[in-house]
Design a protein around this motif. Sequence first.
Motif, PDB file in Angstrom:
ATOM      1  N   HIS A   1       3.010  -6.027  -7.936  1.00 11.72           N
ATOM      2  CA  HIS A   1       3.505  -7.215  -7.228  1.00 11.72           C
ATOM      3  C   HIS A   1       4.002  -6.886  -5.813  1.00 11.72           C
ATOM      4  CE1 HIS A   1       5.459 -11.011  -6.453  1.00 11.72           C
ATOM      5  NE2 HIS A   1       6.641 -10.452  -6.394  1.00 11.72           N
TER       6      HIS A   1
ATOM      7  N   HIS B   1      11.113  -6.808  -1.624  1.00 11.28           N
ATOM      8  CA  HIS B   1      11.932  -8.009  -1.885  1.00 11.28           C
ATOM      9  C   HIS B   1      12.492  -8.085  -3.305  1.00 11.28           C
ATOM     10  CE1 HIS B   1       8.028  -9.353  -3.392  1.00 11.28           C
ATOM     11  NE2 HIS B   1       8.691 -10.218  -4.117  1.00 11.28           N
ATOM     12  N   ASP B   2      11.857  -7.419  -4.265  1.00 12.21           N
ATOM     13  CA  ASP B   2      12.338  -7.459  -5.657  1.00 12.21           C
ATOM     14  C   ASP B   2      12.932  -6.131  -6.104  1.00 12.21           C
ATOM     15  OD1 ASP B   2      11.631 -10.089  -6.215  1.00 12.21           O
ATOM     16  OD2 ASP B   2       9.613  -9.558  -6.899  1.00 12.21           O
TER      17      ASP B   2
ATOM     18  N   ASP C   1       5.166 -14.262  -1.797  1.00 11.43           N
ATOM     19  CA  ASP C   1       5.768 -13.881  -3.082  1.00 11.43           C
ATOM     20  C   ASP C   1       5.387 -14.890  -4.162  1.00 11.43           C
ATOM     21  OD1 ASP C   1       7.467 -12.793  -5.039  1.00 11.43           O
ATOM     22  OD2 ASP C   1       9.163 -14.000  -4.356  1.00 11.43           O
TER      23      ASP C   1
HETATM   24 FE   LIG Z   1       8.683 -11.324  -5.934  1.00 12.26          FE
END
Ligand SMILES: [Fe+2]
Length: 186
Positions: free
Chosen positions: A26, A52-53, A125
């Motif tokens: 991802h 971002h995660d 995203d």
């Molecule tokens: Fe994400």
Amino acid sequence: MDNIGCVKKKIEEIIKKSPVLEDPIHSKNTLEWLLKLNPDADETLKIAALGHDIERAIEDRKIKRKDYRDYDEFKDVHALNSAKILEEIMKGCNVRKELVEDVFFLVSHHETGGDRRVDVLRDADSISFFHANLPYYFVRNGVEETKNRCLWGYRKLPKNLQEVVVKFNYKDKKLESLARAWIAGR
Ligand SMILES: [Fe+2]
């Protein structure tokens, strides 16, 4: 290695070890979508897309869904937590203050958007969830939870990207027909 290279390497090393199987995929897939949506994306946007995660990958720092009644609140805290971790990584790689602040802003707002740049990150995203994560999410969470997550993610997408998502194919044909039915019946 330059400072930006140092940050990207650290992000990759951390996400590689995530207990969430699809996190490394991802991370890269969000970057790919970012570049599809904005081929001129700058370095801080690229770092934000990759990391971002990141909080999900760090077991003793990740926040837990069960501790939040509201899904949007959970996602906001998740975004802020990832932004803080990226800030620490960037400072450790001696990245310029303005760039650190920019990534912090982008990542802490990646679930909701806010300006033109952060909106592209949010969209990359959101579409990557459908492109890369959904089959993994389905296996882990089952029909009802996946339906809710799909509809939540679909509503966030702009119309032109909703049209892209509807056409995605999945190896799991049961998932494919379920996802299409959820979206059509929304
Ligand atoms: Fe994400």
